[in-house]
Design a protein around this motif. Sequence first.
Motif, PDB file in Angstrom:
ATOM      1  N   ILE A  70     -57.664  -9.208  35.466  1.00  0.00           N
ATOM      2  CA  ILE A  70     -56.626  -9.122  34.327  1.00  0.00           C
ATOM      3  C   ILE A  70     -56.855  -7.906  33.370  1.00  0.00           C
ATOM      4  N   THR A  71     -58.032  -7.287  33.206  1.00  0.00           N
ATOM      5  CA  THR A  71     -58.152  -6.167  32.281  1.00  0.00           C
ATOM      6  C   THR A  71     -57.445  -4.807  33.021  1.00  0.00           C
TER       7      THR A  71
ATOM      8  N   THR B 235     -53.667  -5.397  32.135  1.00  0.00           N
ATOM      9  CA  THR B 235     -53.462  -5.028  30.815  1.00  0.00           C
ATOM     10  C   THR B 235     -53.529  -3.756  30.579  1.00  0.00           C
TER      11      THR B 235
ATOM     12  N   ASN C 158     -61.835 -10.335  28.879  1.00  0.00           N
ATOM     13  CA  ASN C 158     -61.130 -11.105  30.028  1.00  0.00           C
ATOM     14  C   ASN C 158     -60.304 -12.206  28.923  1.00  0.00           C
ATOM     15  N   ALA C 159     -61.055 -12.816  27.964  1.00  0.00           N
ATOM     16  CA  ALA C 159     -60.434 -13.865  27.138  1.00  0.00           C
ATOM     17  C   ALA C 159     -59.447 -12.906  26.065  1.00  0.00           C
TER      18      ALA C 159
ATOM     19  N   VAL D 128     -56.136 -12.378  27.947  1.00  0.00           N
ATOM     20  CA  VAL D 128     -55.261 -13.419  28.056  1.00  0.00           C
ATOM     21  C   VAL D 128     -54.778 -13.798  27.123  1.00  0.00           C
TER      22      VAL D 128
ATOM     23  N   ILE E  31     -51.670 -11.173  26.153  1.00  0.00           N
ATOM     24  CA  ILE E  31     -50.576 -11.729  27.122  1.00  0.00           C
ATOM     25  C   ILE E  31     -49.904 -12.811  26.568  1.00  0.00           C
ATOM     26  N   ALA E  32     -50.557 -13.836  26.175  1.00  0.00           N
ATOM     27  CA  ALA E  32     -50.133 -15.262  25.527  1.00  0.00           C
ATOM     28  C   ALA E  32     -49.492 -15.092  24.045  1.00  0.00           C
TER      29      ALA E  32
END
Length: 135
Positions: free
Chosen positions: A24-25, A28, A108-109, A112, A115-116
């Motif tokens: 995910i990073t 991003t 990672n958190a 997320v 994006i949220a």
Amino acid sequence: MTDASRAPRERPMSPHLSVWRWHITMLTSILHRATGVALYVGALIGAAWAVSLASGPEAYSTFQGLLGSPLGLVVMFGLTWSVFYHLANGIRHVVWDLGHGLDVKSANASAVLVIAFACAATLAVWAIAFMTGAL
């Protein structure tokens, strides 16, 4: 004297997409660059808006018709998402510059969360626009 052989060494593999697995990073990072480019396009659209406004009512109504078309609305939705994503990820980078959230779990958190936030803020703005009759 050294005992090194003169035979050519095998060169290391480049860290290409076939070597690294997606995470995910990585996403991003790519999205941050892409939204930066999208914001440049948005600046050009803003300049076109100003020129059409200065050019008179006929040019401005043509511009409004273009942005009010289905394709124009999709572009504006994408620009809205780009603004919120780039803003949130920029704040994330400032936090990193302060030395916080650099471990894998926190990175990672926060990815997320960015994006949220971008999705929620974009949907909220467009929902308000529809409810108030702006669209």
